[in-house]
Write a protein that holds these residues in place. Structure first.
Motif, PDB file in Angstrom:
ATOM      1  N   GLY A   1       0.786  -1.219   0.000  1.00  0.00           N
ATOM      2  CA  GLY A   1       0.000   0.000   0.000  1.00  0.00           C
ATOM      3  C   GLY A   1       0.822   1.275   0.000  1.00  0.00           C
ATOM      4  N   THR A   2       2.078   1.193   0.331  1.00  0.00           N
ATOM      5  CA  THR A   2       2.915   2.388   0.304  1.00  0.00           C
ATOM      6  C   THR A   2       3.244   2.743  -1.143  1.00  0.00           C
ATOM      7  OG1 THR A   2       4.947   1.076   0.496  1.00  0.00           O
ATOM      8  CG2 THR A   2       3.959   1.858   2.549  1.00  0.00           C
ATOM      9  N   THR A   3       3.694   3.965  -1.335  1.00  0.00           N
ATOM     10  CA  THR A   3       4.032   4.395  -2.686  1.00  0.00           C
ATOM     11  C   THR A   3       5.497   4.826  -2.756  1.00  0.00           C
ATOM     12  OG1 THR A   3       3.293   6.645  -2.213  1.00  0.00           O
ATOM     13  CG2 THR A   3       1.695   5.180  -3.249  1.00  0.00           C
ATOM     14  N   GLY A   4       6.074   4.600  -3.915  1.00  0.00           N
ATOM     15  CA  GLY A   4       7.418   5.062  -4.214  1.00  0.00           C
ATOM     16  C   GLY A   4       8.516   4.113  -3.795  1.00  0.00           C
ATOM     17  N   TYR A   5       9.617   4.200  -4.523  1.00  0.00           N
ATOM     18  CA  TYR A   5      10.833   3.485  -4.140  1.00  0.00           C
ATOM     19  C   TYR A   5      12.034   4.301  -4.604  1.00  0.00           C
ATOM     20  CZ  TYR A   5      10.782   1.636  -8.928  1.00  0.00           C
ATOM     21  OH  TYR A   5      10.755   1.498 -10.287  1.00  0.00           O
ATOM     22  N   ALA A   6      13.141   4.130  -3.894  1.00  0.00           N
ATOM     23  CA  ALA A   6      14.357   4.886  -4.185  1.00  0.00           C
ATOM     24  C   ALA A   6      15.129   4.251  -5.338  1.00  0.00           C
ATOM     25  CB  ALA A   6      15.240   4.924  -2.935  1.00  0.00           C
ATOM     26  N   GLU A   7      16.028   5.031  -5.910  1.00  0.00           N
ATOM     27  CA  GLU A   7      16.933   4.495  -6.922  1.00  0.00           C
ATOM     28  C   GLU A   7      17.671   3.304  -6.327  1.00  0.00           C
ATOM     29  OE1 GLU A   7      19.657   6.938  -9.719  1.00  0.00           O
ATOM     30  OE2 GLU A   7      20.849   6.457  -7.940  1.00  0.00           O
ATOM     31  N   THR A   8      17.757   2.202  -7.082  1.00  0.00           N
ATOM     32  CA  THR A   8      18.285   0.954  -6.546  1.00  0.00           C
ATOM     33  C   THR A   8      19.285   0.329  -7.509  1.00  0.00           C
ATOM     34  OG1 THR A   8      16.154   0.575  -5.457  1.00  0.00           O
ATOM     35  CG2 THR A   8      17.611  -1.321  -5.667  1.00  0.00           C
ATOM     36  N   VAL A   9      20.343  -0.229  -6.946  1.00  0.00           N
ATOM     37  CA  VAL A   9      21.297  -1.015  -7.718  1.00  0.00           C
ATOM     38  C   VAL A   9      21.001  -2.479  -7.433  1.00  0.00           C
ATOM     39  CG1 VAL A   9      23.720  -1.567  -8.102  1.00  0.00           C
ATOM     40  CG2 VAL A   9      23.050   0.777  -7.570  1.00  0.00           C
ATOM     41  N   ILE A  10      20.847  -3.292  -8.486  1.00  0.00           N
ATOM     42  CA  ILE A  10      20.503  -4.706  -8.333  1.00  0.00           C
ATOM     43  C   ILE A  10      21.546  -5.563  -9.044  1.00  0.00           C
ATOM     44  CG2 ILE A  10      18.787  -6.499  -8.765  1.00  0.00           C
ATOM     45  CD1 ILE A  10      16.667  -4.315  -8.918  1.00  0.00           C
ATOM     46  N   PHE A  11      22.043  -6.567  -8.325  1.00  0.00           N
ATOM     47  CA  PHE A  11      22.940  -7.568  -8.903  1.00  0.00           C
ATOM     48  C   PHE A  11      22.208  -8.892  -8.860  1.00  0.00           C
ATOM     49  CE2 PHE A  11      26.483 -10.693  -8.208  1.00  0.00           C
ATOM     50  CZ  PHE A  11      26.956 -10.645  -9.500  1.00  0.00           C
ATOM     51  N   ARG A  12      22.031  -9.533 -10.030  1.00  0.00           N
ATOM     52  CA  ARG A  12      21.314 -10.804 -10.116  1.00  0.00           C
ATOM     53  C   ARG A  12      22.245 -11.886 -10.666  1.00  0.00           C
ATOM     54  NH1 ARG A  12      17.385  -7.171 -12.461  1.00  0.00           N
ATOM     55  NH2 ARG A  12      15.499  -7.102 -11.205  1.00  0.00           N
ATOM     56  N   LEU A  13      22.162 -13.088 -10.080  1.00  0.00           N
ATOM     57  CA  LEU A  13      22.802 -14.276 -10.629  1.00  0.00           C
ATOM     58  C   LEU A  13      21.682 -15.159 -11.150  1.00  0.00           C
ATOM     59  CD1 LEU A  13      25.484 -14.992  -7.892  1.00  0.00           C
ATOM     60  CD2 LEU A  13      25.787 -13.842 -10.084  1.00  0.00           C
ATOM     61  N   ILE A  14      21.793 -15.599 -12.395  1.00  0.00           N
ATOM     62  CA  ILE A  14      20.681 -16.218 -13.107  1.00  0.00           C
ATOM     63  C   ILE A  14      21.070 -17.622 -13.559  1.00  0.00           C
ATOM     64  CG2 ILE A  14      19.145 -15.933 -15.090  1.00  0.00           C
ATOM     65  CD1 ILE A  14      19.938 -12.869 -14.882  1.00  0.00           C
ATOM     66  N   THR A  15      20.135 -18.565 -13.430  1.00  0.00           N
ATOM     67  CA  THR A  15      20.385 -19.939 -13.857  1.00  0.00           C
ATOM     68  C   THR A  15      20.304 -20.049 -15.381  1.00  0.00           C
ATOM     69  OG1 THR A  15      18.053 -20.533 -13.662  1.00  0.00           O
ATOM     70  CG2 THR A  15      19.445 -20.893 -11.719  1.00  0.00           C
TER      71      THR A  15
END
Length: 137
Positions: free
Chosen positions: A69-83
């Motif tokens: 229910g909250t709104t908004g999110y900050a700029e984010t750095v994401i590192f993903r390891l993928i199969t």
């Protein structure tokens, strides 16, 4: 006789061009000072061209509606390891609000989240039977 002179002239010209090219070759060596790779994202692919790791910068969105229910999110750095089948199994994130580590099992319902959000930390565990455990200090 005229053809022999032309052939001789072309051979001499080729030798001069070859010598000129060889004189310009420089030894290939690693730089003494490593350079910096800059960008807004990076992807590592396997020999079949499938993405296996990804580092991305996701811009913030103050109008995004979250599931809670909250709104908004900050700029984010994401590192993903993928199969090999394209499923991200490890996610490491960081933003101004905090950071988190998500480890996913065989199904999306089996996962672990270690999170530091604002002034709170938590460890959330879910298994495939939808059992969950949340540990907070």
């Amino acid at each position: 006789m005229k053809i022999q002179r032309v052939v001789l002239f072309l051979s001499a010209a080729n030798l001069v061009l070859l010598a000129f090219q060889m004189a310009q070759l420089r030894a290939v060596s690693a730089e003494s000072e490593p350079s910096i790779l800059r960008g807004t994202g990076m992807e590592i692919v396997d020999t079949q061209g499938r993405m296996r790791a990804q580092l991305t910068l996701v811009p913030g969105d103050p109008n995004f509606k979250m599931p809670d229910g909250t709104t908004g999110y900050a700029e984010t750095v994401i590192f993903r390891l993928i199969t090999a089948d394209g499923k991200p199994r490890v996610k490491l994130t960081t933003s101004d609000d905090g950071s988190g580590l998500m480890l996913l099992g065989d199904s999306d319902t089996t996962h672990t989240i270690l999170q530091a959000d604002g002034k709170e930390t938590s460890l959330k565990l879910w298994n495939d039977e939808a059992d969950q455990k949340i540990v907070k200090p």
